[in-house]
Design an enzyme around this catalytic site. Structure first.
Site, PDB file in Angstrom:
ATOM      1  N   ARG A 201      -0.735  -1.023  -4.013  1.00  0.00           N
ATOM      2  CA  ARG A 201      -2.368  -0.116  -4.963  1.00  0.00           C
ATOM      3  C   ARG A 201      -0.732   1.715  -4.648  1.00  0.00           C
ATOM      4  NH1 ARG A 201      -6.061   0.248  -0.005  1.00  0.00           N
ATOM      5  NH2 ARG A 201      -4.583   1.220   1.144  1.00  0.00           N
TER       6      ARG A 201
ATOM      7  N   GLU B  37     -10.848  -1.213  -7.637  1.00  0.00           N
ATOM      8  CA  GLU B  37     -11.186  -1.952  -6.571  1.00  0.00           C
ATOM      9  C   GLU B  37     -12.151  -1.067  -6.141  1.00  0.00           C
ATOM     10  OE1 GLU B  37     -10.156  -3.291  -2.285  1.00  0.00           O
ATOM     11  OE2 GLU B  37      -8.704  -2.744  -3.267  1.00  0.00           O
TER      12      GLU B  37
ATOM     13  N   ARG C  96     -12.833 -10.886  -3.677  1.00  0.00           N
ATOM     14  CA  ARG C  96     -12.087  -9.543  -2.886  1.00  0.00           C
ATOM     15  C   ARG C  96     -12.532 -11.124  -1.397  1.00  0.00           C
ATOM     16  NH1 ARG C  96     -10.276  -5.917  -1.115  1.00  0.00           N
ATOM     17  NH2 ARG C  96      -8.389  -6.405  -0.761  1.00  0.00           N
TER      18      ARG C  96
ATOM     19  N   HIS D  50       1.277  -1.187   0.013  1.00  0.00           N
ATOM     20  CA  HIS D  50       0.250  -0.261   0.104  1.00  0.00           C
ATOM     21  C   HIS D  50       0.839   1.403   0.421  1.00  0.00           C
ATOM     22  CE1 HIS D  50      -2.774  -3.063   1.430  1.00  0.00           C
ATOM     23  NE2 HIS D  50      -3.045  -2.235   1.104  1.00  0.00           N
TER      24      HIS D  50
ATOM     25  N   ASP E  24      -7.647   1.826  -5.218  1.00  0.00           N
ATOM     26  CA  ASP E  24      -8.816   1.658  -4.599  1.00  0.00           C
ATOM     27  C   ASP E  24      -9.582   2.538  -4.291  1.00  0.00           C
ATOM     28  OD1 ASP E  24     -10.810   0.578  -2.787  1.00  0.00           O
ATOM     29  OD2 ASP E  24      -9.890   0.436  -1.366  1.00  0.00           O
TER      30      ASP E  24
ATOM     31  N   GLU F 270      -3.857  -9.561  -0.834  1.00  0.00           N
ATOM     32  CA  GLU F 270      -3.198  -8.065  -0.378  1.00  0.00           C
ATOM     33  C   GLU F 270      -2.533  -8.342   1.313  1.00  0.00           C
ATOM     34  OE1 GLU F 270      -6.124  -4.264   1.690  1.00  0.00           O
ATOM     35  OE2 GLU F 270      -7.010  -5.308   1.628  1.00  0.00           O
TER      36      GLU F 270
ATOM     37  N   ASP G 228      -6.697  -5.143   9.783  1.00  0.00           N
ATOM     38  CA  ASP G 228      -8.019  -5.380  10.834  1.00  0.00           C
ATOM     39  C   ASP G 228      -8.452  -7.070  10.495  1.00  0.00           C
ATOM     40  OD1 ASP G 228      -8.763  -5.575   8.170  1.00  0.00           O
ATOM     41  OD2 ASP G 228     -10.902  -4.728   8.189  1.00  0.00           O
TER      42      ASP G 228
ATOM     43  N   GLU H  22     -14.834  -7.633  -0.159  1.00  0.00           N
ATOM     44  CA  GLU H  22     -14.209  -7.740   0.566  1.00  0.00           C
ATOM     45  C   GLU H  22     -14.964  -7.423   1.991  1.00  0.00           C
ATOM     46  OE1 GLU H  22     -12.458  -4.147   2.475  1.00  0.00           O
ATOM     47  OE2 GLU H  22     -11.396  -4.096   0.728  1.00  0.00           O
TER      48      GLU H  22
ATOM     49  N   TYR I  16      -9.122   9.217   1.323  1.00  0.00           N
ATOM     50  CA  TYR I  16      -9.193   7.247   1.696  1.00  0.00           C
ATOM     51  C   TYR I  16      -7.546   6.413   1.687  1.00  0.00           C
ATOM     52  CZ  TYR I  16      -9.173   1.840   1.944  1.00  0.00           C
ATOM     53  OH  TYR I  16      -8.846   0.540   1.916  1.00  0.00           O
TER      54      TYR I  16
ATOM     55  N   TRP J 197     -17.924   5.404   3.151  1.00  0.00           N
ATOM     56  CA  TRP J 197     -16.708   5.547   3.283  1.00  0.00           C
ATOM     57  C   TRP J 197     -15.925   4.252   3.165  1.00  0.00           C
ATOM     58  CZ3 TRP J 197     -12.590   2.719   5.622  1.00  0.00           C
ATOM     59  CH2 TRP J 197     -11.810   3.789   6.063  1.00  0.00           C
TER      60      TRP J 197
ATOM     61  N   HIS K 176     -12.912   2.482  -3.447  1.00  0.00           N
ATOM     62  CA  HIS K 176     -13.530   2.717  -1.770  1.00  0.00           C
ATOM     63  C   HIS K 176     -14.458   2.794  -1.818  1.00  0.00           C
ATOM     64  CE1 HIS K 176     -13.107   1.996   2.411  1.00  0.00           C
ATOM     65  NE2 HIS K 176     -12.103   0.722   2.446  1.00  0.00           N
TER      66      HIS K 176
END
Length: 402
Positions: free
Chosen positions: A148, A236, A283, A123, A210, A339, A316, A262, A160, A402, A212
């Site tokens: 990314r 993404e 994902r 990232h 991404d 990822e 996370d 995700e 983000y 978000w 998001h």
């Protein structure tokens, strides 16, 4: 016959809040499962402790499929992130136990190797284009083959994906941080910095981005068309996934590959996206999609439609999930990319993982099971801290995705 004798649920915040399930059999074999649902951790901990643990005691740990069906089909209320994360923790722990009993790493139980290593992406981010370019350079120097790229939109304070310190950590406050968002400013700025990455570094590595969930379908279509010359590995989460038919609009207007999933947690959530070939990468993750048992089903369905895997793997998710993901990534034929974000040093004090990084790839441990250990005593030094992800607001004050 061995039985599940003990089931313990641990909640700790070593750099990030994690919920961990540890099962112990009557033979003394232990298995670990991740039950972390970012921002709703205690809901899953309660679901496990209050509702699933009593059902597990006395069960045969070898009957992984039967236990999965029992916990899923045996409950009237199905699916949803809390339920599927709790089931995932049980399922992953059972696979860990089965590997230890067999004396084999989990990927061997899943059919053995399809590849020698698992390609990952890092990232890179920056407060402006120049800072982003320097960060991309850093990741390439570290050996990443895929990066990314995210940069802060000028004069918009809540972009983000931009790292504030050494580690990108969005869940950093006891109450949600409210961040401003301006779609038009993003659409003007982002294609330029992605082009700048390609201009400086060329096409010898994979470039990802991404969105998001920030764009409408037609905005996402326009963005994807604008960046086609950058040859992104994927775009993404271009638009919120609840309306899956909207991905058809994006698909009709751009050849930029699409990745999503995700925030989805079952094969039924991605069935339409996969079978209609509206995405290129799925994902879904071990922890949020029902464990190894259910995620394998999703990946097998995807393989029939030439959709590849690209599992969520931010911090996370605990090292237990990362290890489980790399075992599955190593085995499935339609792997795409994984990822990867390095966990905080405090996380490594609690979780001892045998997963290693080299040459842009992650490599599984050859230890029996998942190859992860949980240090309960170390975890006690990191008591639970409530942390929430930010909330985005448009410049007029209204709430945005978000």
């Amino acid at each position: 016959m061995s039985k599940i004798e003990r089931a313990e649920v641990f909640v700790a915040s070593p750099g990030r809040t994690f919920v961990t399930l540890r099962l112990t059999t009557s033979d003394g074999v232990t298995g670990l499962g991740d039950a972390t649902l970012n921002g709703r951790e205690l809901a899953v901990a309660s679901y496990l402790q209050d509702h699933l643990v009593p059902l597990l005691l006395g069960k045969d740990p070898a009957r992984i499929e039967d236990i999965w069906q029992y916990l899923y089909r045996g409950a009237y209320w199905r699916r949803g992130p809390v339920t599927m994360t709790a089931i995932a923790a049980v399922d992953t722990a059972l696979w860990d136990i089965k590997g230890k009993v067999a004396g084999l790493p989990v990927y061997q139980l899943l059919g053995g190797r399809s590849r020698d290593g698992v390609m990952v992406y890092g990232h890179a981010s920056g407060t402006d284009t120049a800072a982003l370019l320097d960060d991309v350079d850093r990741f390439l120097d570290l050996g990443f083959k895929a990066v990314r790229a995210q940069a802060a939109v000028p004069d918009v304070g809540g972009t983000y994906g931009v790292r504030k310190g050494k580690v990108y950590e969005p869940a950093a406050s006891s109450l949600p941080e409210e961040q401003p968002w301006d779609t038009e400013a993003y659409l003007r700025f982002a294609p330029g910095y992605l082009a700048a990455v390609r201009e400086r570094f060329g096409f010898g590595f994979h470039l990802l981005h991404d969105v998001h969930h920030r764009l409408t379908p037609i905005e996402a279509a326009r963005f994807g068309k604008q960046v086609e010359d950058c040859r992104l590995f994927w775009m993404e989460d271009p638009t919120p996934v609840e309306n899956q038919e909207s991905f058809r609009i994006v698909r009709q207007h751009t050849t930029t590959p699409l990745a999503v999933g995700e925030v989805l947690n079952s094969i039924w959530d991605v069935q339409h996206l996969i079978t209609e070939q509206l995405i290129d990468y799925v994902r879904t993750s071990v922890v949020h999609a029902g464990g190894l048992t259910h995620l394998r089903r999703i990946f097998d369905l995807a393989a029939l439609y030439q959709v590849r895997t690209g599992s969520h793997g931010a911090t996370d998710l605990s090292p237990v999930t990362l290890a489980a993901a790399v075992h599955l990534d190593t085995a499935v034929p339609n792997f795409g990319i994984q990822e990867y974000m390095a966990h905080a040093d405090e996380t490594g004090e609690v979780f001892r993982s045998g997963v290693t990084f080299a040459d842009g790839m992650l490599h599984v441990s050859e230890e029996p099971g998942l190859g992860v250990e949980y240090d309960e005593k170390a975890a006690e030094r990191f008591p639970y801290q409530a942390r929430y992800l930010p909330v985005a607001r448009r410049l007029d004050g209204s709430v945005h995705d978000w």
